[in-house]
Write a protein that holds these residues in place. Structure first.
Motif, PDB file in Angstrom:
ATOM      1  N   UNK A  13      37.421  53.619  44.150  1.00 54.24           N
ATOM      2  CA  UNK A  13      38.774  54.021  44.549  1.00 54.24           C
ATOM      3  C   UNK A  13      38.743  55.437  45.101  1.00 54.24           C
ATOM      4  N   UNK A  14      39.279  55.608  46.311  1.00 58.75           N
ATOM      5  CA  UNK A  14      39.363  56.920  46.931  1.00 58.75           C
ATOM      6  C   UNK A  14      40.462  57.755  46.260  1.00 58.75           C
ATOM      7  N   UNK A  15      40.322  59.073  46.374  1.00 63.84           N
ATOM      8  CA  UNK A  15      41.386  59.971  45.935  1.00 63.84           C
ATOM      9  C   UNK A  15      42.596  59.883  46.854  1.00 63.84           C
ATOM     10  N   UNK A  16      42.412  59.337  48.053  1.00 61.65           N
ATOM     11  CA  UNK A  16      43.486  59.256  49.035  1.00 61.65           C
ATOM     12  C   UNK A  16      44.131  57.880  49.017  1.00 61.65           C
ATOM     13  N   UNK A  17      45.411  57.838  48.741  1.00 60.44           N
ATOM     14  CA  UNK A  17      46.189  56.597  48.769  1.00 60.44           C
ATOM     15  C   UNK A  17      45.657  55.521  47.812  1.00 60.44           C
ATOM     16  N   UNK A  18      44.809  55.927  46.868  1.00 60.55           N
ATOM     17  CA  UNK A  18      44.226  54.975  45.911  1.00 60.55           C
ATOM     18  C   UNK A  18      43.555  53.793  46.643  1.00 60.55           C
ATOM     19  N   UNK A  19      42.962  54.079  47.802  1.00 58.79           N
ATOM     20  CA  UNK A  19      42.354  53.035  48.632  1.00 58.79           C
ATOM     21  C   UNK A  19      41.052  52.555  47.999  1.00 58.79           C
ATOM     22  N   UNK A  20      40.863  51.236  47.985  1.00 57.84           N
ATOM     23  CA  UNK A  20      39.690  50.673  47.323  1.00 57.84           C
ATOM     24  C   UNK A  20      38.594  50.281  48.308  1.00 57.84           C
ATOM     25  N   UNK A  21      37.381  50.287  47.807  1.00 55.51           N
ATOM     26  CA  UNK A  21      36.221  49.701  48.482  1.00 55.51           C
ATOM     27  C   UNK A  21      35.507  48.843  47.455  1.00 55.51           C
ATOM     28  N   UNK A  22      35.197  47.611  47.812  1.00 56.69           N
ATOM     29  CA  UNK A  22      34.590  46.660  46.886  1.00 56.69           C
ATOM     30  C   UNK A  22      33.167  46.345  47.307  1.00 56.69           C
ATOM     31  N   UNK A  23      32.265  46.302  46.330  1.00 58.27           N
ATOM     32  CA  UNK A  23      30.881  45.882  46.571  1.00 58.27           C
ATOM     33  C   UNK A  23      30.592  44.688  45.666  1.00 58.27           C
ATOM     34  N   UNK A  24      30.193  43.567  46.285  1.00 56.32           N
ATOM     35  CA  UNK A  24      29.883  42.339  45.553  1.00 56.32           C
ATOM     36  C   UNK A  24      28.414  42.002  45.782  1.00 56.32           C
ATOM     37  N   UNK A  25      27.700  41.725  44.711  1.00 60.46           N
ATOM     38  CA  UNK A  25      26.277  41.408  44.782  1.00 60.46           C
ATOM     39  C   UNK A  25      26.045  39.908  44.651  1.00 60.46           C
ATOM     40  N   UNK A  26      25.158  39.394  45.489  1.00 59.60           N
ATOM     41  CA  UNK A  26      24.728  38.009  45.446  1.00 59.60           C
ATOM     42  C   UNK A  26      23.200  37.994  45.465  1.00 59.60           C
ATOM     43  N   UNK A  27      22.617  36.849  45.146  1.00 61.33           N
ATOM     44  CA  UNK A  27      21.152  36.757  45.173  1.00 61.33           C
ATOM     45  C   UNK A  27      20.589  37.056  46.557  1.00 61.33           C
ATOM     46  N   UNK A  28      21.331  36.669  47.606  1.00 60.27           N
ATOM     47  CA  UNK A  28      20.836  36.784  48.974  1.00 60.27           C
ATOM     48  C   UNK A  28      21.371  37.983  49.742  1.00 60.27           C
ATOM     49  N   UNK A  29      22.543  38.495  49.360  1.00 54.91           N
ATOM     50  CA  UNK A  29      23.139  39.567  50.149  1.00 54.91           C
ATOM     51  C   UNK A  29      24.094  40.407  49.312  1.00 54.91           C
ATOM     52  N   UNK A  30      24.444  41.564  49.882  1.00 51.08           N
ATOM     53  CA  UNK A  30      25.479  42.428  49.335  1.00 51.08           C
ATOM     54  C   UNK A  30      26.653  42.441  50.310  1.00 51.08           C
TER      55      UNK A  30
END
Length: 273
Positions: A13-30
Motif C-alpha cells: 500500500x502506497x502512502x498516497x491515496x492508499x493505492x495498492x499493488x498486489x503480487x501473486x506467486x504461482x509455480x510458473x509465474x509471478x
C-alpha cells in the motif's frame, strides 16, 4: 508498506491515496498488479519480486489506465503485460503520461525508468476470458464505470478478486466514465462473489479483506451511495447532494471535484432536456 500477506499473496500500500499493488506467486509465474507510486515504494516491490521470483516468468496486470495505476509500468521491463481492450486503445494516453510528468515535476521526483503507457501482450476483450498457466487460472470481467477500461480479475484456486478502483473500504464511488456502467459493474461484482469462491478481495485503494461479510458490505455501501446520489440529482435536491458530498472521506478540493464530476455524469445520463 506491506498491508496484507498470505501464502502466495502480498499486497503493498502506497502512502498516497492508499493505492495498492498486489503480487501473486504461482509455480510458473509471478503476477504484479498496478505497481505504484513513489520511487522508493516501487523499489520495495522490485526487491520483493527479485527475492521470490527465481526463474519464473513475470506478468504485469493493469486494472485500468489511470495514471496512478500505470506509473510503475517500466520498472519491470521484462514483464508480459495484461490489460483490457480499453487500455490497449486508450484515447488519452498522452494526457495520462502528462499527469505522471506533472506529478513528478511538482514534487521534484526522479525515476530510474522511462515514463510510458503500457502496451499489452495479452488483451482482455470479453467477460469470462481466461488465462491459465500451471495450476493457476485468471478469469477476467470487463468493469467500466469508474473508467471505461477497467477489469476485474479472479485468481483461482486462491480465490483472489482484484477489483481495481471498486469496493474500497473507505473510498466512495468516483465516476469518470458512466454511472449506468458503474451500477452494472457492481452487479458483476455481486455475481462474482456468488459464482466464485472468493477468499480475498483487493481494492485499488484501501485495505484487502478476507471477510466475506466485509466484501458484501462494500458492495452494498457503493450501491446505496449511488442510488441516493442518482435520486438526489434527478430530484434536483441540493440539500441532499450537499449531505452526500460530506460523506466523502478525506474532504479536499480533489474529493469535491470528484463529487461534482459524479453529479455531472449522472445529469448527462439520467436527465433529458
Amino acid at each position: 508498506m506491506i498491508q496484507f500477506i498470505q501464502k502466495h499473496l502480498t499486497v503493498f500500500q502506497s502512502a498516497l491515496f492508499k493505492t495498492t499493488c498486489t503480487v501473486v506467486e504461482n509455480d510458473d509465474f509471478l503476477l504484479i498488479v498496478d505497481p505504484n507510486w513513489l520511487p522508493q515504494e516501487i523499489e520495495a516491490i522490485q526487491h520483493h519480486v527479485e527475492t521470490v521470483r527465481g526463474k519464473r516468468e513475470l506478468y504485469l496486470l493493469f486494472t485500468h489506465g489511470d495514471f496512478d495505476h500505470i506509473i510503475g509500468y517500466r520498472a519491470f521491463p521484462d514483464a508480459k503485460i495484461i490489460g483490457s481492450k480499453g487500455l490497449q486503445h486508450h484515447p488519452k494516453k498522452e494526457n495520462t503520461l502528462g499527469q505522471i510528468r506533472k506529478f513528478d515535476n511538482d514534487y521534484y521526483i526522479d525515476r530510474p525508468y522511462p515514463i510510458e503507457f503500457p502496451v499489452c501482450d495479452i488483451v482482455i476483450e470479453d467477460d469470462g476470458q481466461l488465462f491459465t498457466s500451471g495450476n493457476m487460472t485468471l478469469t477476467f470481467y470487463l468493469a467500466p464505470g469508474h473508467s471505461h477500461d477497467g477489469i476485474f480479475t479472479v485468481i483461482e484456486p486462491q480465490g483472489i478478486l482484484i477489483a481495481g478502483d471498486y469496493l474500497s473500504d473507505f473510498e466512495l464511488p468516483f465516476i469518470y466514465d458512466s454511472a449506468k456502467s458503474y451500477l452494472k459493474t457492481l452487479q458483476t461484482a455481486k455475481e462474482i462473489l456468488l459464482r466464485h469462491h472468493i477468499k480475498v478481495l483487493v481494492p485499488g485503494h484501501g485495505k484487502a479483506t478476507d471477510q466475506l461479510h466485509e466484501m458484501r458490505t462494500r458492495f452494498e455501501s457503493s450501491q446505496k451511495y449511488l442510488d441516493k446520489l442518482i435520486s438526489a440529482v434527478m430530484r434536483e435536491d441540493a440539500q441532499e447532494l450537499d449531505l452526500l458530498a460530506k460523506e466523502m472521506p478525506y474532504p479536499s478540493s480533489f474529493t469535491a471535484e470528484c463529487h461534482a464530476e459524479n453529479i455531472a455524469i449522472i445529469k448527462k445520463e439520467y436527465i433529458t432536456k
